[in-house]
Design an enzyme around this catalytic site. Structure first.
Site, PDB file in Angstrom:
ATOM      1  N   ALA A  44      40.372 -45.784 -77.691  1.00 20.27           N
ATOM      2  CA  ALA A  44      40.503 -45.221 -76.343  1.00 20.27           C
ATOM      3  C   ALA A  44      41.985 -45.069 -76.029  1.00 20.27           C
ATOM      4  O   ALA A  44      42.798 -45.906 -76.420  1.00 20.27           O
ATOM      5  CB  ALA A  44      39.827 -46.118 -75.307  1.00 20.27           C
ATOM      6  N   ALA A  46      44.401 -44.059 -72.654  1.00 26.32           N
ATOM      7  CA  ALA A  46      44.523 -43.718 -71.232  1.00 26.32           C
ATOM      8  C   ALA A  46      45.984 -43.397 -70.919  1.00 26.32           C
ATOM      9  O   ALA A  46      46.807 -43.238 -71.818  1.00 26.32           O
ATOM     10  CB  ALA A  46      44.001 -44.853 -70.368  1.00 26.32           C
ATOM     11  N   SER A  47      46.298 -43.317 -69.643  1.00 26.32           N
ATOM     12  CA  SER A  47      47.626 -42.841 -69.253  1.00 26.32           C
ATOM     13  C   SER A  47      48.731 -43.864 -69.495  1.00 26.32           C
ATOM     14  O   SER A  47      49.875 -43.495 -69.738  1.00 26.32           O
ATOM     15  CB  SER A  47      47.615 -42.432 -67.776  1.00 26.32           C
ATOM     16  OG  SER A  47      47.067 -43.465 -66.984  1.00 26.32           O
ATOM     17  N   ILE A  48      48.387 -45.155 -69.439  1.00 27.53           N
ATOM     18  CA  ILE A  48      49.406 -46.206 -69.568  1.00 27.53           C
ATOM     19  C   ILE A  48      49.443 -46.788 -70.982  1.00 27.53           C
ATOM     20  O   ILE A  48      50.501 -47.130 -71.500  1.00 27.53           O
ATOM     21  CB  ILE A  48      49.139 -47.344 -68.555  1.00 27.53           C
ATOM     22  CG1 ILE A  48      49.137 -46.805 -67.123  1.00 27.53           C
ATOM     23  CG2 ILE A  48      50.163 -48.466 -68.705  1.00 27.53           C
ATOM     24  CD1 ILE A  48      50.486 -46.370 -66.631  1.00 27.53           C
ATOM     25  N   ALA A  49      48.287 -46.904 -71.599  1.00 29.47           N
ATOM     26  CA  ALA A  49      48.199 -47.597 -72.882  1.00 29.47           C
ATOM     27  C   ALA A  49      47.021 -47.066 -73.685  1.00 29.47           C
ATOM     28  O   ALA A  49      46.215 -46.275 -73.186  1.00 29.47           O
ATOM     29  CB  ALA A  49      48.052 -49.107 -72.650  1.00 29.47           C
ATOM     30  N   GLN A  50      46.928 -47.515 -74.922  1.00 29.65           N
ATOM     31  CA  GLN A  50      45.767 -47.187 -75.744  1.00 29.65           C
ATOM     32  C   GLN A  50      45.281 -48.453 -76.447  1.00 29.65           C
ATOM     33  O   GLN A  50      45.984 -49.464 -76.508  1.00 29.65           O
ATOM     34  CB  GLN A  50      46.085 -46.091 -76.755  1.00 29.65           C
ATOM     35  CG  GLN A  50      47.052 -46.452 -77.843  1.00 29.65           C
ATOM     36  CD  GLN A  50      47.377 -45.235 -78.708  1.00 29.65           C
ATOM     37  OE1 GLN A  50      47.462 -44.104 -78.229  1.00 29.65           O
ATOM     38  NE2 GLN A  50      47.558 -45.451 -80.011  1.00 29.65           N
ATOM     39  N   VAL A  51      44.046 -48.383 -76.960  1.00 25.30           N
ATOM     40  CA  VAL A  51      43.396 -49.564 -77.522  1.00 25.30           C
ATOM     41  C   VAL A  51      42.976 -49.300 -78.965  1.00 25.30           C
ATOM     42  O   VAL A  51      42.391 -48.258 -79.278  1.00 25.30           O
ATOM     43  CB  VAL A  51      42.162 -49.954 -76.682  1.00 25.30           C
ATOM     44  CG1 VAL A  51      41.446 -51.151 -77.319  1.00 25.30           C
ATOM     45  CG2 VAL A  51      42.580 -50.290 -75.257  1.00 25.30           C
ATOM     46  N   LYS A  65      45.526 -53.784 -77.070  1.00 22.96           N
ATOM     47  CA  LYS A  65      46.019 -52.786 -76.117  1.00 22.96           C
ATOM     48  C   LYS A  65      47.527 -52.696 -76.254  1.00 22.96           C
ATOM     49  O   LYS A  65      48.227 -53.716 -76.209  1.00 22.96           O
ATOM     50  CB  LYS A  65      45.628 -53.198 -74.694  1.00 22.96           C
ATOM     51  CG  LYS A  65      46.000 -52.189 -73.621  1.00 22.96           C
ATOM     52  CD  LYS A  65      45.415 -52.604 -72.270  1.00 22.96           C
ATOM     53  CE  LYS A  65      45.693 -51.580 -71.192  1.00 22.96           C
ATOM     54  NZ  LYS A  65      45.056 -51.955 -69.893  1.00 22.96           N
ATOM     55  N   ASP A 200      39.859 -51.296 -60.270  1.00 27.68           N
ATOM     56  CA  ASP A 200      39.832 -50.064 -61.078  1.00 27.68           C
ATOM     57  C   ASP A 200      38.488 -49.960 -61.796  1.00 27.68           C
ATOM     58  O   ASP A 200      38.424 -49.787 -63.008  1.00 27.68           O
ATOM     59  CB  ASP A 200      40.993 -50.088 -62.080  1.00 27.68           C
ATOM     60  CG  ASP A 200      41.252 -48.729 -62.719  1.00 27.68           C
ATOM     61  OD1 ASP A 200      40.806 -47.717 -62.154  1.00 27.68           O
ATOM     62  OD2 ASP A 200      41.894 -48.683 -63.783  1.00 27.68           O
TER      63      ASP A 200
END
Length: 309
Positions: A44, A46-51, A65, A200
């Site tokens: 995954a 997202a805008s701040i980080a990825q996993v 993360k 969130d």
């Protein structure tokens, strides 16, 4: 538009696995000394980080993360732009000051700064886990503290189904009503009992394990409520469910959300006009857009002061 924006939850283009390995090596040295296996393909982004998924040396599966490189500078530029726009709007349209746009940007900046230090997210996850320790039906992933840094968070890997993947949940034999009740109950525990809540809760952050347990993830944005705020919300919710609209109006007045010049009887009637049509409807039959439009109309008419918390 909503479907397109949903891609921000976990479907943005990832940065390379090679770069992820470089970040881990910078923080922990030889990556092979940390993980038995590390999947270069992000599960995954997202805008701040990825996993990424990985396996520890002792065989346990974890999720890793990693902050996007250069994300702090990008966020700071965006926040400066938001702050300038908010101030401009408040100058051009003074009536919007009751919406507290500048304060909202300040809050966004505060929570964004927290999101940029994954040690703080880990701390939030640990606190939420402690709060839910004795609750049935919800589990918060464990943190691997010895591997978590400002730029990397390592936590227990969750095997489950996204809460909005109804077809898969049904095919696995899950009771949708039971999941819905547990999701609502867990959020009410967080808001009213603990005053510390996951702020969130989009579908990409809630999974259902095969045993029916609800598992929240991504603890970068958490909310705090004082006892005073919790009592206000509890009394407000009770008054609405009891259809005691005079009390709803009084609670708004006592909380300083409307001025002394607002006629409470008229305000109560306006709240009734918005609330009554949807009180006995199923959630799926209620248009949130219509309700929000009516609420904003009330806000303008009665100059309601927004409470950012």
């Amino acid at each position: 538009v909503a479907r397109d924006l949903a891609s921000l939850q976990d479907q943005l283009p990832p940065f390379s696995g090679h770069l992820s390995r470089q970040i881990i090596t910078r923080e922990h040295g030889d990556i092979d000394a940390v993980f038995n296996n590390f999947d270069d393909d992000a599960i995954a982004a997202a805008s701040i980080a990825q996993v990424h998924f990985a396996t520890l040396k002792d065989g346990r599966d974890v999720a890793v993360k990693i902050l996007r490189p250069g994300i702090r500078a990008k966020l700071e530029r965006d926040i400066a732009f938001f702050r300038a726009i908010a101030k401009l709007i408040e100058v051009i349209a003074p009536d919007t000051k009751r919406l507290k746009l500048s304060f909202a940007v300040d809050q966004f900046a505060h929570y964004s700064d927290i999101e940029l230090d994954l040690r703080l997210e880990a701390s939030s996850a640990a606190k939420l886990k402690d709060n839910h320790a004795n609750d049935v039906g919800i589990s918060v992933p464990s943190i691997e503290w010895h591997l978590t840094t400002e730029h990397i968070l390592v936590m227990e890997r969750i095997h489950g189904t996204r809460i909005d993947d109804r077809d898969t949940l049904v095919s696995k034999g899950h009771d949708i009503d039971a999941i819905t009740k547990m999701a609502a109950a867990s959020f009410f525990y967080q808001v009213f009992r603990d005053g510390f809540f996951h702020a969130d809760m989009h579908p990409g952050n809630i999974f259902i394990r095969d045993d029916g347990i609800l598992v929240p993830i991504d603890f970068g944005i958490m909310g705090d409520l004082s006892l005073k705020d919790r009592l206000f919300l509890a009394r407000l919710l009770t008054a609405i469910l009891d259809k005691n609209y005079d009390m709803v109006a009084k609670l708004h007045h006592d909380a300083g959300m409307i001025g002394d010049d607002v006629p409470l009887a008229g305000f109560a009637q306006a709240i009734r006009a918005v609330t009554e049509p949807v009180m006995d409807q199923r959630m799926g039959d209620v248009s949130l857009g219509t309700i929000l439009g009516q609420i904003f109309g009330l806000s303008r008419r009665y100059h309601i002061e927004v409470q950012p918390q």
